[in-house]
Design an enzyme around this catalytic site. Structure first.
Site, PDB file in Angstrom:
ATOM      1  N   LYS A   1       0.827  -1.209   0.000  1.00 32.68           N
ATOM      2  CA  LYS A   1       0.000   0.000   0.000  1.00 32.68           C
ATOM      3  C   LYS A   1       0.865   1.265   0.000  1.00 32.68           C
ATOM      4  O   LYS A   1       0.647   2.171  -0.786  1.00 32.68           O
ATOM      5  CB  LYS A   1      -0.925   0.023   1.236  1.00 32.68           C
ATOM      6  CG  LYS A   1      -1.869  -1.160   1.321  1.00 32.68           C
ATOM      7  CD  LYS A   1      -2.759  -1.092   2.556  1.00 32.68           C
ATOM      8  CE  LYS A   1      -2.025  -1.103   3.871  1.00 32.68           C
ATOM      9  NZ  LYS A   1      -1.259  -2.338   4.153  1.00 32.68           N
TER      10      LYS A   1
ATOM     11  N   ARG B   1      -9.097   0.487   9.355  1.00 33.07           N
ATOM     12  CA  ARG B   1      -8.608  -0.854   9.674  1.00 33.07           C
ATOM     13  C   ARG B   1      -9.617  -1.653  10.490  1.00 33.07           C
ATOM     14  O   ARG B   1      -9.337  -2.808  10.821  1.00 33.07           O
ATOM     15  CB  ARG B   1      -7.323  -0.744  10.485  1.00 33.07           C
ATOM     16  CG  ARG B   1      -6.033  -0.968   9.686  1.00 33.07           C
ATOM     17  CD  ARG B   1      -4.904  -0.640  10.618  1.00 33.07           C
ATOM     18  NE  ARG B   1      -3.681  -1.343  10.417  1.00 33.07           N
ATOM     19  CZ  ARG B   1      -2.619  -0.848   9.761  1.00 33.07           C
ATOM     20  NH1 ARG B   1      -2.695   0.298   9.149  1.00 33.07           N
ATOM     21  NH2 ARG B   1      -1.501  -1.514   9.720  1.00 33.07           N
TER      22      ARG B   1
ATOM     23  N   ARG C   1      11.733  -5.503   4.457  1.00 32.09           N
ATOM     24  CA  ARG C   1      11.422  -4.081   4.202  1.00 32.09           C
ATOM     25  C   ARG C   1      12.459  -3.153   4.831  1.00 32.09           C
ATOM     26  O   ARG C   1      12.753  -3.255   6.015  1.00 32.09           O
ATOM     27  CB  ARG C   1      10.028  -3.759   4.735  1.00 32.09           C
ATOM     28  CG  ARG C   1       9.708  -2.264   4.682  1.00 32.09           C
ATOM     29  CD  ARG C   1       8.243  -1.986   4.807  1.00 32.09           C
ATOM     30  NE  ARG C   1       7.715  -2.273   6.124  1.00 32.09           N
ATOM     31  CZ  ARG C   1       6.422  -2.220   6.421  1.00 32.09           C
ATOM     32  NH1 ARG C   1       5.546  -1.920   5.491  1.00 32.09           N
ATOM     33  NH2 ARG C   1       6.009  -2.507   7.637  1.00 32.09           N
TER      34      ARG C   1
ATOM     35  N   ARG D   1      12.057  -0.670  10.387  1.00 35.89           N
ATOM     36  CA  ARG D   1      11.147  -0.140  11.405  1.00 35.89           C
ATOM     37  C   ARG D   1      11.256  -0.917  12.703  1.00 35.89           C
ATOM     38  O   ARG D   1      11.400  -2.127  12.694  1.00 35.89           O
ATOM     39  CB  ARG D   1       9.705  -0.195  10.884  1.00 35.89           C
ATOM     40  CG  ARG D   1       9.330   1.057  10.138  1.00 35.89           C
ATOM     41  CD  ARG D   1       8.043   0.931   9.398  1.00 35.89           C
ATOM     42  NE  ARG D   1       6.983   0.249  10.150  1.00 35.89           N
ATOM     43  CZ  ARG D   1       5.779   0.034   9.658  1.00 35.89           C
ATOM     44  NH1 ARG D   1       5.482   0.445   8.444  1.00 35.89           N
ATOM     45  NH2 ARG D   1       4.871  -0.585  10.373  1.00 35.89           N
TER      46      ARG D   1
ATOM     47  N   ARG E   1       0.824  -8.434  13.622  1.00 36.24           N
ATOM     48  CA  ARG E   1       0.124  -7.481  12.745  1.00 36.24           C
ATOM     49  C   ARG E   1      -0.668  -8.207  11.672  1.00 36.24           C
ATOM     50  O   ARG E   1      -1.774  -7.799  11.327  1.00 36.24           O
ATOM     51  CB  ARG E   1       1.124  -6.523  12.072  1.00 36.24           C
ATOM     52  CG  ARG E   1       1.701  -5.490  13.016  1.00 36.24           C
ATOM     53  CD  ARG E   1       1.957  -4.146  12.356  1.00 36.24           C
ATOM     54  NE  ARG E   1       2.836  -4.172  11.209  1.00 36.24           N
ATOM     55  CZ  ARG E   1       4.164  -4.290  11.260  1.00 36.24           C
ATOM     56  NH1 ARG E   1       4.764  -4.392  12.416  1.00 36.24           N
ATOM     57  NH2 ARG E   1       4.868  -4.283  10.157  1.00 36.24           N
TER      58      ARG E   1
END
Ligand code: ADP
Ligand code: ADP
Length: 219
Positions: A16, A91, A130, A163, A174
């Site tokens: 996204k 969400r 990531r 992160r 998550r």
């Protein structure tokens, strides 16, 4: 032209943010990423940041009232008059209801909900590799989309980081939270005739083209 309120749906790691950063330039719409706003608050050590951190560190959702109040504040600004690209919001069903009510206050509604569909095991691979630019927020993947020089952003030469909430345990949580609390939004928006399914396991460029087409068709 009518304003466009686009909600990008998809699990954590679906792409996204990667797509929203490109689309906002093409569509000339601001990207509202609730995750980015929480991280900005965290960096600036605001009260909101401190509160959000307790949830983010565990991979849990920040409470709806807090998140919705933050979005209400953001979309009231003039740059949102022509529309918004939402990334990571809503969400929960409660957040989706609140978004509908907020937009109705401006005489607007959600235009289209492109759903970037990626299988659960692929989501985990995406999150695990990531890396993000400390300056511009551009996302890389160590295997699927590496920077030209390891650890350095192609766009501005700044350092890349992983992160804090991208530990394996938090990533798994998550993804579980996504399937339990966010995935019901797929049917919610399908029933409203707003869902546009996109195969998220194609190349970044192919997903981008499919998204553009879905958004153009809905306009
Ligand atoms: P990812 O890119 O992995 O999907 P995000 O940057 O969107 O992650 O979100 C990171 C964290 O911020 C979430 O795990 C959650 O704690 C919090 N968060 C972001 N958006 C929302 C939201 N709409 N509602 C509640 N919590 C949110
Ligand atoms: P989200 O915002 O949905 O959590 P991101 O945009 O942060 O997802 O993407 C998660 C990771 O997957 C990043 O490392 C990104 O470079 C990578 N990625 C995004 N789209 C693709 C794709 N189509 N194919 C392979 N890797 C991708």
């Amino acid at each position: 032209m009518d304003p466009k309120f686009v909600v990008l749906m998809g699990g954590p790691g679906a792409g996204k943010g990667t797509q929203a950063k490109r689309l906002q330039v093409e569509l000339q719409l601001p990207q509202i990423s609730t995750g980015d706003i929480f991280r900005e608050n965290l960096k600036n050590e605001t009260e909101l940041g401190k509160l959000a951190k307790t949830y983010m560190d565990k991979g849990e959702l920040v409470p709806d009232e807090v998140t919705v109040a933050m979005v209400r504040d953001r979309i009231s600004r003039p740059d949102c008059a022509n529309g918004v690209l939402f990334d990571g919001f809503p969400r929960t069903i409660a957040q989706a209801d609140a978004l509908g009510a907020l937009l109705a206050e401006f005489g607007a509604q959600v235009t289209v909900v492109p759903y970037i569909h990626v299988a659960g095991d692929v989501l985990l691979q995406r999150l695990a590799g990531r890396w993000t630019c400390t300056q511009c927020g551009h996302m890389y993947h160590i295997l699927f989309n590496p920077p030209q020089t390891p650890g350095v952003c192609d766009l501005d030469g700044a350092r890349l980081y992983q992160r804090e909430d991208d530990t394996e345990e938090t990533q798994r949580r998550r993804i579980d939270v996504y399937f339990a609390q966010t995935a019901p939004l797929i049917d919610y928006y399908r029933q409203k005739g707003l869902l546009a399914e996109i195969d998220g396991e194609q190349s970044i460029d192919a997903v981008y083209e499919a998204l553009k087409q879905a958004i153009d068709q809905a306009a």
